[in-house]
Write a protein that holds these residues in place. Structure first.
Motif, PDB file in Angstrom:
ATOM      1  N   HIS A 164       0.303  -0.990  -0.329  1.00 57.21           N
ATOM      2  CA  HIS A 164      -0.184   0.232  -0.157  1.00 57.21           C
ATOM      3  C   HIS A 164       1.074   1.480  -0.159  1.00 57.21           C
ATOM      4  O   HIS A 164       0.149   2.062  -0.823  1.00 57.21           O
ATOM      5  CB  HIS A 164      -1.240  -0.087   1.619  1.00 57.21           C
ATOM      6  N   SER A 165       1.995   1.130   0.638  1.00 55.74           N
ATOM      7  CA  SER A 165       2.396   2.507   0.492  1.00 55.74           C
ATOM      8  C   SER A 165       3.919   2.373  -0.606  1.00 55.74           C
ATOM      9  O   SER A 165       3.448   3.960  -1.292  1.00 55.74           O
ATOM     10  CB  SER A 165       3.527   2.175   2.068  1.00 55.74           C
ATOM     11  N   LEU A 166       3.998   1.859  -1.504  1.00 57.37           N
ATOM     12  CA  LEU A 166       4.661   1.899  -2.626  1.00 57.37           C
ATOM     13  C   LEU A 166       3.504   2.979  -3.863  1.00 57.37           C
ATOM     14  O   LEU A 166       3.820   3.104  -4.821  1.00 57.37           O
ATOM     15  CB  LEU A 166       4.861   0.446  -3.667  1.00 57.37           C
ATOM     16  N   PHE A 167       2.486   1.652  -3.503  1.00 56.43           N
ATOM     17  CA  PHE A 167       0.840   2.327  -4.282  1.00 56.43           C
ATOM     18  C   PHE A 167       0.693   3.967  -4.105  1.00 56.43           C
ATOM     19  O   PHE A 167       0.584   4.871  -5.053  1.00 56.43           O
ATOM     20  CB  PHE A 167       0.336   1.470  -3.769  1.00 56.43           C
ATOM     21  N   ARG A 168       0.292   4.257  -2.875  1.00 53.36           N
ATOM     22  CA  ARG A 168       0.141   5.402  -2.642  1.00 53.36           C
ATOM     23  C   ARG A 168       1.759   6.788  -2.863  1.00 53.36           C
ATOM     24  O   ARG A 168       1.201   7.864  -3.453  1.00 53.36           O
ATOM     25  CB  ARG A 168       0.300   5.460  -0.764  1.00 53.36           C
ATOM     26  N   SER A 169       2.729   6.547  -2.748  1.00 54.69           N
ATOM     27  CA  SER A 169       3.826   6.783  -3.170  1.00 54.69           C
ATOM     28  C   SER A 169       4.196   7.019  -5.125  1.00 54.69           C
ATOM     29  O   SER A 169       3.849   8.172  -5.647  1.00 54.69           O
ATOM     30  CB  SER A 169       5.140   6.186  -3.051  1.00 54.69           C
ATOM     31  N   TRP A 170       3.697   6.034  -5.522  1.00 53.63           N
ATOM     32  CA  TRP A 170       3.459   6.285  -7.105  1.00 53.63           C
ATOM     33  C   TRP A 170       2.805   7.486  -7.418  1.00 53.63           C
ATOM     34  O   TRP A 170       2.748   7.560  -8.452  1.00 53.63           O
ATOM     35  CB  TRP A 170       2.977   4.630  -7.788  1.00 53.63           C
ATOM     36  N   ILE A 171       1.465   7.429  -6.900  1.00 51.80           N
ATOM     37  CA  ILE A 171       0.166   7.663  -7.337  1.00 51.80           C
ATOM     38  C   ILE A 171       0.575   9.572  -6.732  1.00 51.80           C
ATOM     39  O   ILE A 171       0.755  10.068  -8.253  1.00 51.80           O
ATOM     40  CB  ILE A 171      -1.436   7.274  -6.229  1.00 51.80           C
ATOM     41  N   GLU A 172       1.172   9.740  -5.797  1.00 47.77           N
ATOM     42  CA  GLU A 172       1.170  11.082  -5.170  1.00 47.77           C
ATOM     43  C   GLU A 172       2.190  11.466  -6.567  1.00 47.77           C
ATOM     44  O   GLU A 172       2.622  12.991  -6.728  1.00 47.77           O
ATOM     45  CB  GLU A 172       1.567  11.107  -4.053  1.00 47.77           C
ATOM     46  N   ASN A 173       3.013  11.129  -6.901  1.00 45.63           N
ATOM     47  CA  ASN A 173       4.722  11.302  -7.678  1.00 45.63           C
ATOM     48  C   ASN A 173       4.068  11.186  -9.420  1.00 45.63           C
ATOM     49  O   ASN A 173       4.070  12.737  -9.501  1.00 45.63           O
ATOM     50  CB  ASN A 173       6.036  10.090  -7.384  1.00 45.63           C
ATOM     51  N   PHE A 174       2.840  10.309  -9.114  1.00 46.63           N
ATOM     52  CA  PHE A 174       2.378  10.363 -11.036  1.00 46.63           C
ATOM     53  C   PHE A 174       1.650  12.322 -10.881  1.00 46.63           C
ATOM     54  O   PHE A 174       1.835  12.824 -11.719  1.00 46.63           O
ATOM     55  CB  PHE A 174       1.596   9.692 -11.217  1.00 46.63           C
ATOM     56  N   ILE A 175       0.896  12.684  -9.358  1.00 46.36           N
ATOM     57  CA  ILE A 175       0.191  13.899  -9.779  1.00 46.36           C
ATOM     58  C   ILE A 175       0.889  14.978 -10.328  1.00 46.36           C
ATOM     59  O   ILE A 175       1.218  15.887 -10.485  1.00 46.36           O
ATOM     60  CB  ILE A 175      -1.215  13.537  -8.621  1.00 46.36           C
ATOM     61  N   LYS A 176       2.302  14.592  -8.928  1.00 46.88           N
ATOM     62  CA  LYS A 176       3.425  16.289  -9.277  1.00 46.88           C
ATOM     63  C   LYS A 176       4.005  15.918 -10.461  1.00 46.88           C
ATOM     64  O   LYS A 176       4.212  17.251 -10.361  1.00 46.88           O
ATOM     65  CB  LYS A 176       3.781  15.623  -7.845  1.00 46.88           C
ATOM     66  N   THR A 177       4.303  14.782 -11.018  1.00 51.90           N
ATOM     67  CA  THR A 177       4.904  15.109 -12.226  1.00 51.90           C
ATOM     68  C   THR A 177       4.344  15.304 -12.931  1.00 51.90           C
ATOM     69  O   THR A 177       4.745  16.583 -13.977  1.00 51.90           O
ATOM     70  CB  THR A 177       5.368  13.636 -12.866  1.00 51.90           C
ATOM     71  N   TYR A 178       2.439  15.568 -13.253  1.00 51.18           N
ATOM     72  CA  TYR A 178       1.879  15.723 -14.452  1.00 51.18           C
ATOM     73  C   TYR A 178       1.662  17.388 -14.307  1.00 51.18           C
ATOM     74  O   TYR A 178       1.093  18.266 -14.946  1.00 51.18           O
ATOM     75  CB  TYR A 178       0.128  14.662 -14.344  1.00 51.18           C
ATOM     76  N   ILE A 179       1.999  18.088 -12.973  1.00 51.86           N
ATOM     77  CA  ILE A 179       1.303  19.300 -12.342  1.00 51.86           C
ATOM     78  C   ILE A 179       2.469  20.018 -12.898  1.00 51.86           C
ATOM     79  O   ILE A 179       2.339  21.092 -13.962  1.00 51.86           O
ATOM     80  CB  ILE A 179       0.675  19.595 -11.071  1.00 51.86           C
TER      81      ILE A 179
END
Length: 392
Positions: A164-179
């Motif tokens: 779960h921790s790696l899932f959360r990290s990936w999603i947050e970094n995805f959002i940050k990079t897109y923005i």
């Protein structure tokens, strides 16, 4: 070593490559376009040569693109992230026209054909597009259940994260990079903080009628600017606007679109929902389930049906209308309940639209008629037993 899962798009791409000179594989960043392109190895009529424009070394290879690409004319050249070098499109047209052969180029891009307008202008009649989404309901391996898919969404690295921790990290970094990077690379010049606020506000509007005026007032920007930003989000495959069904019913119809995020993993992250248990008690639970179902249905029907919602000013409504021309084929109401009950507004909507069949979709449950021509069933049953057969 990362496990590679087969995707359902391979056979479609292979079929198109036997006729079209250029295949465009489009979809959001990190959705699996490059993996799909690599899965085509040994499946097409030509061997493949890959160029990744995000690699500086590959980008520099195309400083004189005509010489470089012409040297591989016996192969099918795969060009990853074509939007980084849009000046290639006129050259691709010229090269494909020299021989007229099929399967000359496969291009991938993280923007819609409308945004990649040069490809539409210069490759018309030569290119076929295949839109790739994240892993859909009908692609899931047995190790992934529907609850995990719903909560994590379909992006491969999020869905298959080992914890779960790696899932959360990936999603947050995805959002940050897109923005901070990706939307700017697609041509959207805006402050990252503004884009983050807008994306979060769209998450809170998920499954609702979009109100451009409210968004404009909250963000302190004009309505036209809001619409421009939302257009970019849609062209980047991050959101989907669904228009109302008009048909032959023109009076008192709500005319503004509804908005859905295309991935529920991103939705839950933007709403700060930590886990599946928290989702069960969240005010957005019903809208999240509705959006999940709609995304799975849209992935199956693609361009085979017109997709709308239905709502009148006096409260008659249903979540989805699948139609061809003026004829409604299926109407669908989505309920997060094991024992769904239709509202008066649902019943009136079904009657007015007069589709061939009406459905109420639930997470789990038996498949049975609630009333004449109104059937309740699970999402799995609806897709497998009713939707796929009319989408072929």
């Amino acid at each position: 070593m990362e496990k590679i899962y087969n995707r359902k798009y391979i056979s479609k791409i292979k079929e198109l490559s036997e006729y079209f000179p250029v295949i465009g594989i489009i979809g959001a960043r990190q959705v699996g376009k490059t993996t799909i392109a690599r899965l085509l190895k040994n499946k097409l009529s030509k061997s493949l040569h890959y160029i990744d424009l995000e690699l500086l070394s590959d980008y520099h290879k195309l400083e004189n693109p005509e010489i470089y690409l012409s040297s591989y004319k016996d192969k099918c050249i795969v060009i990853d992230e074509i939007q980084l070098k849009p000046d290639l499109f006129p050259l691709l047209r010229a090269l494909t026209d020299q021989t007229g052969e099929s399967c000359q180029f496969i291009i991938t891009g993280s923007a819609s054909p409308d945004m990649l307008h040069q490809s539409t202008e210069t490759l018309a009649g030569r290119i076929a597009y295949v839109e790739i989404s994240g892993f859909s309901f009908d692609e899931l391996p047995e190790s992934i259940d529907i609850e995990t898919h719903w909560f994590r969404g379909g992006f491969p690295r999020a869905l298959f994260a080992p914890n779960h921790s790696l899932f959360r990290s990936w999603i947050e970094n995805f959002i940050k990079t897109y923005i901070e990077r990706d939307l700017n690379m697609l041509g959207l010049s805006a402050e990252p903080l503004m884009l983050r606020r807008l994306w979060s506000m769209l998450a809170h509007s998920h499954g609702c009628i979009i109100n451009y005026s409210n968004l404009s007032g909250s963000l302190g920007i004009s309505i036209n600017t809001v619409k421009k930003y939302i257009d970019f989000f849609e062209h980047a495959f991050l959101i989907k606007r669904i228009l109302p069904y008009i048909g032959n019913i023109k009076k008192r119809i709500v005319k503004s679109p509804k908005i859905y995020l295309t991935d529920t993993g991103i939705l839950h992250s933007l709403l700060r929902i930590e886990n599946f248990d928290d989702l069960q008690g969240h005010p957005s639970l019903g809208n999240s389930w509705e959006g999940y179902c709609i995304n799975q249905i849209l992935d199956v029907v693609k361009d085979k049906f017109e997709v709308h919602f239905y709502r009148t000013l006096d409260g008659s409504e249903c979540d989805l209308v699948l139609s061809k021309g003026q004829k409604a084929i299926y109407t669908i109401e989505i309920k997060y309940s094991a024992a769904p009950k239709l509202t008066r507004g649902n019943t009136i909507a079904f009657s007015k639209i007069n589709a061939e069949k009406n459905f109420v979709i639930t997470p789990k449950g038996d498949n049975y008629l609630i009333k004449e021509n109104i059937r309740t069933c699970s999402l799995r049953a609806f897709i497998n037993q009713y939707l796929i057969q009319i989408s072929k």
